[in-house]
Structures are given as structure tokens and as C-alpha cells.
Scaffold this motif. Sequence first.
Motif, PDB file in Angstrom:
ATOM      1  N   ASN A  25      -8.062  10.283  -5.140  1.00 40.99           N
ATOM      2  CA  ASN A  25      -8.297   9.501  -3.926  1.00 40.99           C
ATOM      3  C   ASN A  25      -7.534  10.037  -2.716  1.00 40.99           C
ATOM      4  O   ASN A  25      -7.980   9.872  -1.571  1.00 40.99           O
ATOM      5  N   ASN A  26      -6.400  10.685  -2.954  1.00 41.69           N
ATOM      6  CA  ASN A  26      -5.547  11.104  -1.834  1.00 41.69           C
ATOM      7  C   ASN A  26      -5.861  12.499  -1.319  1.00 41.69           C
ATOM      8  O   ASN A  26      -5.130  13.034  -0.485  1.00 41.69           O
ATOM      9  N   SER A  38     -17.283  -8.915  -0.201  1.00 42.26           N
ATOM     10  CA  SER A  38     -16.306  -8.226  -1.044  1.00 42.26           C
ATOM     11  C   SER A  38     -15.769  -9.089  -2.178  1.00 42.26           C
ATOM     12  O   SER A  38     -15.395  -8.567  -3.228  1.00 42.26           O
ATOM     13  N   LEU A  41     -15.265  -7.969  -6.170  1.00 43.20           N
ATOM     14  CA  LEU A  41     -13.862  -7.842  -6.566  1.00 43.20           C
ATOM     15  C   LEU A  41     -13.570  -8.628  -7.841  1.00 43.20           C
ATOM     16  O   LEU A  41     -12.762  -8.199  -8.677  1.00 43.20           O
ATOM     17  N   SER A  88     -14.355  -1.527 -10.803  1.00 40.31           N
ATOM     18  CA  SER A  88     -14.626  -0.315 -10.038  1.00 40.31           C
ATOM     19  C   SER A  88     -14.761   0.881 -10.971  1.00 40.31           C
ATOM     20  O   SER A  88     -14.127   0.950 -12.024  1.00 40.31           O
ATOM     21  N   LEU A 106     -12.422  -1.405  -0.566  1.00 35.95           N
ATOM     22  CA  LEU A 106     -11.214  -2.064  -1.067  1.00 35.95           C
ATOM     23  C   LEU A 106     -10.394  -1.122  -1.949  1.00 35.95           C
ATOM     24  O   LEU A 106      -9.162  -1.090  -1.875  1.00 35.95           O
ATOM     25  N   GLN A 107     -11.086  -0.358  -2.767  1.00 43.82           N
ATOM     26  CA  GLN A 107     -10.412   0.604  -3.633  1.00 43.82           C
ATOM     27  C   GLN A 107      -9.679   1.654  -2.804  1.00 43.82           C
ATOM     28  O   GLN A 107      -8.534   2.012  -3.105  1.00 43.82           O
ATOM     29  N   TYR A 127      -8.664   1.289   0.272  1.00 42.61           N
ATOM     30  CA  TYR A 127      -7.579   0.628   1.009  1.00 42.61           C
ATOM     31  C   TYR A 127      -6.325   0.521   0.153  1.00 42.61           C
ATOM     32  O   TYR A 127      -5.195   0.677   0.651  1.00 42.61           O
ATOM     33  N   ARG A 128      -6.512   0.282  -1.138  1.00 41.13           N
ATOM     34  CA  ARG A 128      -5.374   0.177  -2.039  1.00 41.13           C
ATOM     35  C   ARG A 128      -4.730   1.537  -2.309  1.00 41.13           C
ATOM     36  O   ARG A 128      -3.585   1.596  -2.764  1.00 41.13           O
ATOM     37  N   ALA A 129      -5.457   2.598  -2.041  1.00 41.53           N
ATOM     38  CA  ALA A 129      -4.949   3.937  -2.346  1.00 41.53           C
ATOM     39  C   ALA A 129      -3.854   4.386  -1.382  1.00 41.53           C
ATOM     40  O   ALA A 129      -3.184   5.382  -1.633  1.00 41.53           O
ATOM     41  N   GLY A 130      -3.677   3.674  -0.282  1.00 47.18           N
ATOM     42  CA  GLY A 130      -2.599   4.003   0.630  1.00 47.18           C
ATOM     43  C   GLY A 130      -3.082   4.561   1.956  1.00 47.18           C
ATOM     44  O   GLY A 130      -4.262   4.837   2.158  1.00 47.18           O
ATOM     45  N   ASN A 131      -2.124   4.722   2.875  1.00 51.54           N
ATOM     46  CA  ASN A 131      -2.424   5.208   4.225  1.00 51.54           C
ATOM     47  C   ASN A 131      -2.425   6.729   4.228  1.00 51.54           C
ATOM     48  O   ASN A 131      -1.441   7.378   4.563  1.00 51.54           O
TER      49      ASN A 131
END
Length: 303
Positions: free
Chosen positions: A75-76, A229, A233, A238, A259-260, A262-266
Motif C-alpha cells: 500500500n505504501n 461506507s 465496512l 477487504s 477506507l483501507q 486511509y488506514r494505511a497512513g499519510n
Amino acid sequence: MTNAVAASKTKKNEMFDDISGARKAKDKIASGIIYLSIIIALAPLIWVLATVLIKGLPVLLSADWWMFDMTGQPNNTAGGGIVHAIIGTLAQVIITSLISVPIGVFTAVYLVEYANGNFLGRITTFMVDILSGVPSIVAALFVYAMWVTTLGFDRSGFAVALALVLLMVPIIVRNTEEMLRIVPMDLREASFALGVPKWKTILKIVLPTALSGIVTGIMLAVARVMGESAPVLILVGSTPAINWNVFEGNQNSLPLFMLQMYRAGNNPAVLERIWGAALTLVILVAALMIGARLVSKRFSVKV
């Protein structure tokens, strides 16, 4: 004849000139307030669309976005695609529409054409009003308690569709009901006078006449449920892979994908996917809306 027309125009001009300056000023002020209200209402919409377009368009221009899923893609880091979420969203919305549209349209036809204020009609109207105010999280929890906990079925895309049905049906009922009520009664009476049965009048005259408005209402309902959402959820897990089966296994969707991420970080790659998924959802809704309008325009009856 010409003199009469000229005299009439002169009279109208004189009547307009008789209007006091205060009334003209009030008219201009009211017009200004109306135009200002339109600008205020459109400004946030244009701002949101412009922001989503500017930040999401670079991701959509990549062919990988439309061709691959997120299987094996961290994801990153940049890469991967949105195909699995698009397929999941469309599958869930199609199942929801197949259930909701017949129920909503038939319920509205009963309320307008057959209920005549009877007890069942009043109860149905009351229940539709209640469903119209039910939050999506409540609908999701109800389906979870009934479908997963009580009946023992697994979380799946179909469970999401059941929750979305509770949100979609009241919108369709209310809109279809209003569209049927504005169909001129003269059309019904003319059909009855020719000996056409009531059910056939509704099928051949009333529904085609109101088709354009009904389709618009259905697409507004679809647009609402596509972005929900809470049901996805709670009622489905997922997955980074494509899953065509709405009855089994985890199934991603565009709201769940956002949402997934968003949870992975900035992270720049994560933020790009979020904006890209948002723009993809907007494009899907716009495409469905335009397609539905074209279909309704082609097949609706002109009065």
C-alpha cells in the motif's frame, strides 16, 4: 390591427412606468439574493469537483489503474490498480438495484393508483417515511444481526446489497410516487373511456409518461448507495484481489478501498489512490446518470 397592437404595447409600457421606484428596487434586491444563493450553492460543488479532478486525474491517466488489482502490491508504494474495487462496487450495486427497483416502483404504483388512503396504504407510507431516515450504520447493523448472527451466513457482498436495499427503496418509492402523481388524470380517464383495463393503463400510459422522472430518481438512489461506507465496512471484508462472487468471500469496493487506503497512513502513494478512487466513483456515477437519462429520453412518452 396594427394600431391595436401598438396601443396595447403602449399601455403595458405605461403600466410598467407606473411601478414605483421602491418596488423596482425590491425586485432587483430579490433577484440579486436569488442569484447569490445559486452561486453559494454551486460554489462548494464546483470546489469539490475541481479538487477531486485535479488530485485524482494523474492516477486515472495510468493504464495500470484500470487493468490491475492490488494483489501483491504494498500500500505504501506506487503501483497497482482499482479493478477489484470497481468490480465489487458494480456487483453490489447491480444486486441492490435488481431487488430495490421492482419493490420501490411497485410500492409507489400501489400507493398512487390503488391505496386511496386505506389502512395498508397509510401503514406503507409510514414505514417508508421511517426507512427514509434510517442511517446507513443502522441498516448495516440490522442486516449483520439478521443475516450473519441469526441466520448464520458469512459476510459477503450480498449482505452489503441487502443493507443498501434498505437505503435505496424509500428513495425510489418517494420519487416514483411524486412522478406518478404529476401524470395528468386526463390520460388515465381517456384510457378508461376506451375500455382499457386499469393495469394496462398504468403499464402502457402512466409509467411510460413518468419514465424520465422515475429513472432520474432511481439514479439518484444508486448514486447515494454507491458511496456508502458503513455497510461495506461491517458486512464484507477487504481483499486486494478480484472477486466476482457476491455470495462468498471478501469483496472490495470503492468506498471500502478508500477506507483501507486511509488506514494505511499519510503516504503520497496512498493519498493518490484515495483521490483516484474518489474520482473513479464520481465518473461511474456520472456515466450511469448520463446513460440512464439517454435511455429514459429514448423510451419515455411525450405528453
